[in-house]
Design an enzyme around this catalytic site. Structure first.
Site, PDB file in Angstrom:
ATOM      1  N   GLU A 268      23.060   0.767 -16.479  1.00  0.00           N
ATOM      2  CA  GLU A 268      22.309   0.229 -17.627  1.00  0.00           C
ATOM      3  C   GLU A 268      23.206  -0.836 -18.237  1.00  0.00           C
ATOM      4  OE1 GLU A 268      19.354   1.468 -18.086  1.00  0.00           O
ATOM      5  OE2 GLU A 268      19.454   3.398 -17.061  1.00  0.00           O
ATOM      6  N   CYS A 302      21.677  -3.168 -26.778  1.00  0.00           N
ATOM      7  CA  CYS A 302      21.414  -3.812 -25.480  1.00  0.00           C
ATOM      8  C   CYS A 302      20.068  -4.507 -25.462  1.00  0.00           C
ATOM      9  CB  CYS A 302      21.496  -2.779 -24.369  1.00  0.00           C
ATOM     10  SG  CYS A 302      20.389  -1.381 -24.621  1.00  0.00           S
TER      11      CYS A 302
END
Ligand code: NAD
Length: 531
Positions: A268, A302
């Site tokens: 990720e 993110c």
């Protein structure tokens, strides 16, 4: 963060909030799976730069020992009825909701984020606990599959756990990105060894304590704080599956190490997420959504927004309103809901944000809002910043800033907005604002991006039960929902052949058998319900 040779002098007794003080921090530090610490990690409170506390620094031997203990505990845990494993998540849910103020304080103190962002982490974790408790039985239940020979082959797909899952996590969401991934891994029947970022180890340790209080077997969920390179390698060596969240640069190293050991992994990674304002967008909600997308966790998210593409028809109205909204964002270090945005995590992040903005300004970008640090509020505060006139030669144009900084671009058409949104090495998350749901979905289908939020900044996709992850260099694999649980399992096929095994029968030659099969295949072509 700094490391020092073990020093028994703990920071002076201090109560950081009514619920978080040195006693709690020392108790959490003692939970680290580190046998004989020779060094400690000093954790700073980003709001002030003061020393928050010390946690033991683990070694690669500690990681190997933690994996071995987790493996022992896992053998028994995998035999627990699924409903009992799920019940443990329900108890964790109750404990976290009952003590949400304590964990919110802790997340704020170690990550420097605003209360609303810390609360979002807590909400995310309890939602994940409940969701995974509800879906686990259906996910793990054996599924009948079409057999090799209809009626004669009984085939089932099973999902045994991987064994021990290694989690390597970043500092930006120290609760969500640690225990949030541990929850589906554990309920699927695995042990977990987690290496949190050295800047923010306490939230993960708090989660491990709450799991233990809820009845998690000893050693099944271990936290080993320490150096990424050293512990990462040991964890990748020993674990059966790796899930990594962090920068694309580190993700490449971790993925290469996992590949060399043929260990499955999920990555990720980073993003440079676009927000598109279509000509028919409702501008009030779009301004609020963009502000939220730029400022959540001070842009250290993110899925936060760093590129804003605005249609020419609304640019001159939307952009001044967004700049004003960003100027009105309340910055502060209060451990309550009175402010909108906290600070950056520390000096490195402040230096990076400053470098990106200063480089852009030196090359001709215009600052529409913010553009400066706020040392009057604390050492790492930086104002929400909007830049116009950003060009390819500026670092901020393509590199992830990971701070409250966005660049705004005028676009002549929706086609141009889509092309520019796709023109990035990243493909993690995006946001599209329009009154026309069908047009929004049509834009989404043309974006090469893992998550598309229509009329929301980022939370709609993240908080759904649909898989979440990046295209391109934003990652590999998916978290959340059924896919996010099943990735922590192996897929095993058990095929039971009844009556006759699959081979040329003794009363036929191979050639005759081939003819029978050929005829069968031709007949099956006309029986659509058999695949
Ligand atoms: P980072 O890559 O520097 O560190 C992440 C973790 O990796 C830390 O625990 C660190 O100690 C460890 N690490 C460092 N070197 C290592 C090595 N050689 N081997 C193994 N582990 C190592 O990332 P960061 O700066 O902490 O986090 C910010 C980045 O994370 C941003 O790029 C952000 O976009 C990304 N991120 C992505 C997601 C997502 O879901 N895609 C979520 C949050 C953050």
């Amino acid at each position: 963060m700094s490391t020092t040779v073990a020093d028994t002098t703990q920071p002076a007794e201090r109560q950081w909030s009514p619920l978080v003080g040195s006693a709690l921090l020392a108790r959490l530090a003692a939970r680290a799976a580190v046998a004989e610490p020779s060094e400690t990690i000093t954790v700073e409170a980003p709001f002030t730069g003061e020393r928050l506390g010390e946690v033991p620094k683990g070694s690669s031997a500690d990681v190997s020992a933690a994996v071995a203990r987790a493996r022992d505990a896992q053998r028994e845990w995998a035999r627990w009825p699924v409903a009992e494993r799920a019940e443990l998540l329900h108890r964790f849910y109750d404990l976290v909701t009952a003590r949400s103020r304590e964990i919110c304080d802790l997340v704020q103190l170690e990550a420097g984020k605003a209360r609303r962002d810390a609360f979002e982490e807590v909400l995310d974790v309890v939602t994940k606990a409940r969701h995974n408790a509800h879906i686990v039985a259906a996910c793990l239940h054996p599924k009948r599959r079409q057999g090799a020979i209809p009626l004669l082959t009984r085939t089932r797909e099973l999902h045994p756990p991987r064994g021990v899952v290694g989690i390597i996590s970043p500092w930006n969401y120290p609760f969500t990105l640690t225990v949030g991934d541990a929850i589906p891994a554990l309920v699927a029947g695995n042990g977990v060894v987690l290496k949190p970022d050295s800047l923010t180890p306490y939230s993960a340790l708090w989660a491990a304590e709450a799991m233990a209080e809820g009845g998690m077997p000893e050693g099944l969920f271990a936290i080993v704080p320490g150096s990424g390179a050293e512990l990462g390698e040991a964890l990748i060596d020993a674990a059966d599956y790796i899930t990594f969240t962090g920068s694309t640069a580190t993700g490449r190293i971790v993925a290469a190490q996992a590949a060399s050991r043929i260990t499955d992994c999920a990555m990720e990674l980073g993003g440079k997420n676009p927000l598109l304002v279509l000509p028919d967008a409702r501008l009030g909600p779009a301004v609020r959504g963009a502000t939220n997308g730029i400022c959540s966790s001070a842009g250290q998210l993110c899925v936060s927004i760093e590129r804003v593409y605005v249609h020419d028809a609304v640019y001159d109205t939307f952009v001044p309103r967004l700049a004003e909204s960003l100027r009105n964002v309340r910055l502060g270090a209060q451990l309550d809901f009175s402010v909108d945005m906290g600070c950056l995590i520390g000096p490195d992040q402040l230096a990076k944000v400053t470098r990106h903005v200063d480089d852009a300004v030196a090359k001709g970008a215009e600052v529409l809002a913010g553009g400066r640090a706020r040392p009057d509020l604390g050492p790492y505060f930086y104002e929400p910043t909007l830049l116009a006139g950003v060009t390819e030669d500026m670092t901020v144009c393509r590199e992830e800033t990971f701070g409250p900084v966005a660049s705004v671009y005028r676009c002549a058409s929706v086609d141009e907005m889509i092309a520019r949104a796709n023109d990035s090495e990243y493909g993690l998350s995006s946001s599209v604002w329009t009154r026309d749901a069908r047009a929004g979905r049509a834009v989404a289908e043309r974006l090469h991006i893992g998550a598309v939020n229509i009329n929301d900044a980022y939370a709609a996709a993240w908080a759904s039960a649909s898989p979440m992850g990046g295209f391109k260099t934003s990652g590999l694999g998916r978290r959340h929902g059924r896919a996010g649980l099943l990735r922590f399992t192996e897929t095993q096929t058990v095929a039971h052949q009844r009556i006759a095994h699959i081979d040329t029968p003794p009363f036929l030659t191979h050639g005759q058998y081939a003819k029978v099969l050929g005829l069968t295949v031709r007949v099956f072509r006309h029986i659509p319900w058999i695949d």
